[in-house]
Scaffold this motif. Structure first.
Motif, PDB file in Angstrom:
ATOM      1  N   ILE A  47     -11.482  -0.068  11.083  1.00 46.89           N
ATOM      2  CA  ILE A  47     -10.875   0.259  12.377  1.00 46.89           C
ATOM      3  C   ILE A  47     -10.492   1.732  12.381  1.00 46.89           C
ATOM      4  CG2 ILE A  47     -10.007  -2.062  12.904  1.00 46.89           C
ATOM      5  CD1 ILE A  47      -7.278  -1.248  11.894  1.00 46.89           C
ATOM      6  N   GLY A  48     -10.494   2.294  13.563  1.00 45.00           N
ATOM      7  CA  GLY A  48     -10.122   3.697  13.628  1.00 45.00           C
ATOM      8  C   GLY A  48     -10.000   4.163  15.067  1.00 45.00           C
ATOM      9  N   GLY A  49      -9.327   5.302  15.226  1.00 49.45           N
ATOM     10  CA  GLY A  49      -9.172   5.890  16.546  1.00 49.45           C
ATOM     11  C   GLY A  49     -10.085   7.081  16.686  1.00 49.45           C
ATOM     12  N   MET A  80       0.828  -1.195   0.000  1.00 49.10           N
ATOM     13  CA  MET A  80       0.000   0.000   0.000  1.00 49.10           C
ATOM     14  C   MET A  80       0.866   1.249   0.000  1.00 49.10           C
ATOM     15  SD  MET A  80      -3.250  -0.032   2.472  1.00 49.10           S
ATOM     16  CE  MET A  80      -3.571   1.685   2.777  1.00 49.10           C
ATOM     17  N   GLU A  81       0.514   2.200  -0.826  1.00 45.46           N
ATOM     18  CA  GLU A  81       1.347   3.399  -0.889  1.00 45.46           C
ATOM     19  C   GLU A  81       1.127   4.245   0.373  1.00 45.46           C
ATOM     20  OE1 GLU A  81      -2.451   4.532  -2.973  1.00 45.46           O
ATOM     21  OE2 GLU A  81      -1.138   2.794  -2.892  1.00 45.46           O
ATOM     22  N   PRO A  82       2.159   4.932   0.832  1.00 48.66           N
ATOM     23  CA  PRO A  82       2.007   5.755   2.027  1.00 48.66           C
ATOM     24  C   PRO A  82       1.014   6.883   1.762  1.00 48.66           C
ATOM     25  CG  PRO A  82       4.114   6.172   0.964  1.00 48.66           C
ATOM     26  CD  PRO A  82       3.503   5.004   0.265  1.00 48.66           C
ATOM     27  N   ILE A  83       0.320   7.269   2.800  1.00 45.63           N
ATOM     28  CA  ILE A  83      -0.677   8.326   2.620  1.00 45.63           C
ATOM     29  C   ILE A  83       0.033   9.674   2.681  1.00 45.63           C
ATOM     30  CG2 ILE A  83      -2.806   9.326   3.510  1.00 45.63           C
ATOM     31  CD1 ILE A  83      -3.386   6.628   4.789  1.00 45.63           C
ATOM     32  N   ALA A  84       0.141  10.281   1.514  1.00 52.55           N
ATOM     33  CA  ALA A  84       0.836  11.567   1.468  1.00 52.55           C
ATOM     34  C   ALA A  84      -0.166  12.698   1.662  1.00 52.55           C
ATOM     35  CB  ALA A  84       1.532  11.712   0.133  1.00 52.55           C
ATOM     36  N   ASP A  85      -1.394  12.404   1.251  1.00 51.23           N
ATOM     37  CA  ASP A  85      -2.416  13.438   1.261  1.00 51.23           C
ATOM     38  C   ASP A  85      -2.979  13.596   2.672  1.00 51.23           C
ATOM     39  OD1 ASP A  85      -4.494  15.070   0.881  1.00 51.23           O
ATOM     40  OD2 ASP A  85      -5.525  13.862  -0.628  1.00 51.23           O
ATOM     41  N   LYS A  86      -2.467  14.582   3.373  1.00 47.67           N
ATOM     42  CA  LYS A  86      -2.784  14.725   4.792  1.00 47.67           C
ATOM     43  C   LYS A  86      -4.261  14.970   5.099  1.00 47.67           C
ATOM     44  CE  LYS A  86       0.811  14.170   7.500  1.00 47.67           C
ATOM     45  NZ  LYS A  86       1.146  12.817   7.091  1.00 47.67           N
ATOM     46  N   LYS A  87      -4.960  15.656   4.198  1.00 43.83           N
ATOM     47  CA  LYS A  87      -6.328  16.019   4.577  1.00 43.83           C
ATOM     48  C   LYS A  87      -7.270  14.814   4.613  1.00 43.83           C
ATOM     49  CE  LYS A  87      -8.515  17.669   0.294  1.00 43.83           C
ATOM     50  NZ  LYS A  87      -7.582  17.348  -0.751  1.00 43.83           N
ATOM     51  N   HIS A  88      -6.864  13.715   4.012  1.00 41.52           N
ATOM     52  CA  HIS A  88      -7.730  12.543   4.061  1.00 41.52           C
ATOM     53  C   HIS A  88      -7.327  11.575   5.157  1.00 41.52           C
ATOM     54  CE1 HIS A  88     -10.129  13.730   0.778  1.00 41.52           C
ATOM     55  NE2 HIS A  88      -9.094  13.884  -0.013  1.00 41.52           N
ATOM     56  N   VAL A  89      -6.363  11.942   5.953  1.00 36.23           N
ATOM     57  CA  VAL A  89      -5.937  11.046   7.013  1.00 36.23           C
ATOM     58  C   VAL A  89      -6.892  11.202   8.182  1.00 36.23           C
ATOM     59  CG1 VAL A  89      -4.091  10.435   8.593  1.00 36.23           C
ATOM     60  CG2 VAL A  89      -3.553  11.166   6.281  1.00 36.23           C
ATOM     61  N   TRP A  90      -7.317  10.062   8.704  1.00 32.49           N
ATOM     62  CA  TRP A  90      -8.206  10.039   9.858  1.00 32.49           C
ATOM     63  C   TRP A  90      -7.473  10.735  10.997  1.00 32.49           C
ATOM     64  CZ3 TRP A  90     -12.852   7.263   9.769  1.00 32.49           C
ATOM     65  CH2 TRP A  90     -13.497   7.119  10.977  1.00 32.49           C
ATOM     66  N   ASP A  91      -7.977  11.873  11.441  1.00 32.62           N
ATOM     67  CA  ASP A  91      -7.161  12.729  12.307  1.00 32.62           C
ATOM     68  C   ASP A  91      -6.860  12.159  13.686  1.00 32.62           C
ATOM     69  OD1 ASP A  91      -9.762  12.951  13.050  1.00 32.62           O
ATOM     70  OD2 ASP A  91      -9.623  15.064  13.625  1.00 32.62           O
ATOM     71  N   LYS A  92      -7.699  11.219  14.162  1.00 30.36           N
ATOM     72  CA  LYS A  92      -7.464  10.714  15.516  1.00 30.36           C
ATOM     73  C   LYS A  92      -6.568   9.473  15.531  1.00 30.36           C
ATOM     74  CE  LYS A  92     -10.540  13.546  17.453  1.00 30.36           C
ATOM     75  NZ  LYS A  92     -10.752  14.400  16.294  1.00 30.36           N
ATOM     76  N   MET A  93      -6.186   8.995  14.350  1.00 33.02           N
ATOM     77  CA  MET A  93      -5.388   7.770  14.277  1.00 33.02           C
ATOM     78  C   MET A  93      -4.129   7.879  15.128  1.00 33.02           C
ATOM     79  SD  MET A  93      -6.407   5.229  12.547  1.00 33.02           S
ATOM     80  CE  MET A  93      -7.386   4.736  11.168  1.00 33.02           C
ATOM     81  N   ASN A  94      -3.511   9.068  15.077  1.00 28.82           N
ATOM     82  CA  ASN A  94      -2.207   9.201  15.705  1.00 28.82           C
ATOM     83  C   ASN A  94      -2.233   8.995  17.211  1.00 28.82           C
ATOM     84  OD1 ASN A  94      -1.633   9.818  13.109  1.00 28.82           O
ATOM     85  ND2 ASN A  94      -1.725  12.025  13.433  1.00 28.82           N
ATOM     86  N   LYS A 135     -10.931   3.510   2.980  1.00 27.04           N
ATOM     87  CA  LYS A 135     -12.144   4.223   2.559  1.00 27.04           C
ATOM     88  C   LYS A 135     -12.445   5.271   3.605  1.00 27.04           C
ATOM     89  CE  LYS A 135     -14.035   0.174   0.272  1.00 27.04           C
ATOM     90  NZ  LYS A 135     -15.169  -0.705   0.091  1.00 27.04           N
ATOM     91  N   TRP A 136     -12.859   6.418   3.162  1.00 25.43           N
ATOM     92  CA  TRP A 136     -13.176   7.515   4.081  1.00 25.43           C
ATOM     93  C   TRP A 136     -11.999   7.798   5.030  1.00 25.43           C
ATOM     94  CZ3 TRP A 136     -16.331   3.051   3.981  1.00 25.43           C
ATOM     95  CH2 TRP A 136     -17.356   3.120   3.035  1.00 25.43           C
ATOM     96  N   GLY A 137     -10.781   7.584   4.532  1.00 21.15           N
ATOM     97  CA  GLY A 137      -9.601   7.893   5.327  1.00 21.15           C
ATOM     98  C   GLY A 137      -9.295   6.904   6.432  1.00 21.15           C
ATOM     99  N   ALA A 138      -9.973   5.781   6.463  1.00 25.87           N
ATOM    100  CA  ALA A 138      -9.702   4.790   7.521  1.00 25.87           C
ATOM    101  C   ALA A 138      -9.530   3.414   6.893  1.00 25.87           C
ATOM    102  CB  ALA A 138     -10.878   4.771   8.502  1.00 25.87           C
ATOM    103  N   PRO A 139      -8.795   2.535   7.578  1.00 29.66           N
ATOM    104  CA  PRO A 139      -8.643   1.173   7.047  1.00 29.66           C
ATOM    105  C   PRO A 139      -9.984   0.442   7.086  1.00 29.66           C
ATOM    106  CG  PRO A 139      -7.026   1.624   8.777  1.00 29.66           C
ATOM    107  CD  PRO A 139      -8.023   2.730   8.815  1.00 29.66           C
ATOM    108  N   VAL A 140     -10.383  -0.077   5.944  1.00 28.86           N
ATOM    109  CA  VAL A 140     -11.609  -0.866   5.858  1.00 28.86           C
ATOM    110  C   VAL A 140     -11.222  -2.209   5.248  1.00 28.86           C
ATOM    111  CG1 VAL A 140     -13.844  -1.073   4.683  1.00 28.86           C
ATOM    112  CG2 VAL A 140     -13.154   1.113   5.677  1.00 28.86           C
ATOM    113  N   TYR A 141     -11.712  -3.284   5.855  1.00 29.55           N
ATOM    114  CA  TYR A 141     -11.335  -4.624   5.404  1.00 29.55           C
ATOM    115  C   TYR A 141     -12.506  -5.260   4.680  1.00 29.55           C
ATOM    116  CZ  TYR A 141      -7.230  -3.992   8.246  1.00 29.55           C
ATOM    117  OH  TYR A 141      -6.048  -3.513   8.749  1.00 29.55           O
TER     118      TYR A 141
END
Length: 195
Positions: free
Chosen positions: A54-56, A1-15, A38-44
């Motif tokens: 999953i998400g924080g 999976m390519e690293p997420i470079a696009d910051k605005k789509h990163v699920w903000d609470k993940m960190n 999907k929607w900035g979060a890992p979906v299986y």
């Protein structure tokens, strides 16, 4: 999976929960699910169908089961985040890595995959007919209004009725009724400008 470079789509609470999320991922990796984002979060997914995500969040991290309503949930772990709105989605929340019992989590995931294989999906409920006494009263007094209303498709009629009747207070219902009468007379659907 390519690293997420696009910051605005990163699920903000993940960190807040990076380590815990990675731990969940190692558990999920033992199943046949395929990770997507999907929607900035890992979906299986299984057969392209969303099974879990999953998400924080601020105070917890979670696994959500898209068709969690079908899980037996013998351990009473699952919650419905929005009682009246959410039909099939269920969450299992954790507040620390120690909360995560790998064996139990895997049992739930395997059951969710099994349900997916059996095609268990919640069929959308038939919409209840809505009756608006206020609108009916207006239409009884105004033939043009009644005729104009009949020209709308059942779906658009439903939207008008729902718009009036979802108001909690009588006052609001009347305000909404006043707003839609000119629209009905002009043959403009409630949501036409958004379509």
């Amino acid at each position: 999976m390519e690293p997420i470079a696009d910051k605005k789509h990163v699920w903000d609470k993940m960190n807040n929960w990076e380590e815990e999320i990675l731990f969940l991922k190692t558990i999920i990796d033992k199943t046949e699910l395929i990770e997507t984002v999907k929607w900035g979060a890992p979906v299986y997914v299984f057969n392209k169908k969303n099974v879990i995500g999953i998400g924080g969040f601020k105070d917890y991290f979670a696994i959500w089961f898209y068709n969690g309503v079908f899980l037996k949930d013998e351990k009473k772990k699952l919650i419905n985040a929005q009682e009246d709105k959410t039909k099939s989605l269920r969450q299992w929340r954790f507040t620390s890595k120690e909360d995560v019992n790998e064996k139990e989590v895997l049992e739930y995931i395997v059951e969710a995959i099994e349900n997916e294989k059996q095609g268990k999906v919640l069929k959308p409920a038939k919409k209840e007919a809505i009756i608006s006494e206020l609108l009916n009263k207006e239409m009884n007094q105004n033939k043009d209004l009644a005729e104009a209303f009949q020209k709308f498709t059942p779906y658009k009629q439903y939207e008008f009725l729902e718009y009036i009747e979802t108001a909690k207070q009588e006052k609001t219902k009347l305000t909404r009724l006043e707003k839609i009468i000119p629209m009905i007379l002009e043959g403009i659907g409630l949501n036409d400008k958004y379509r």
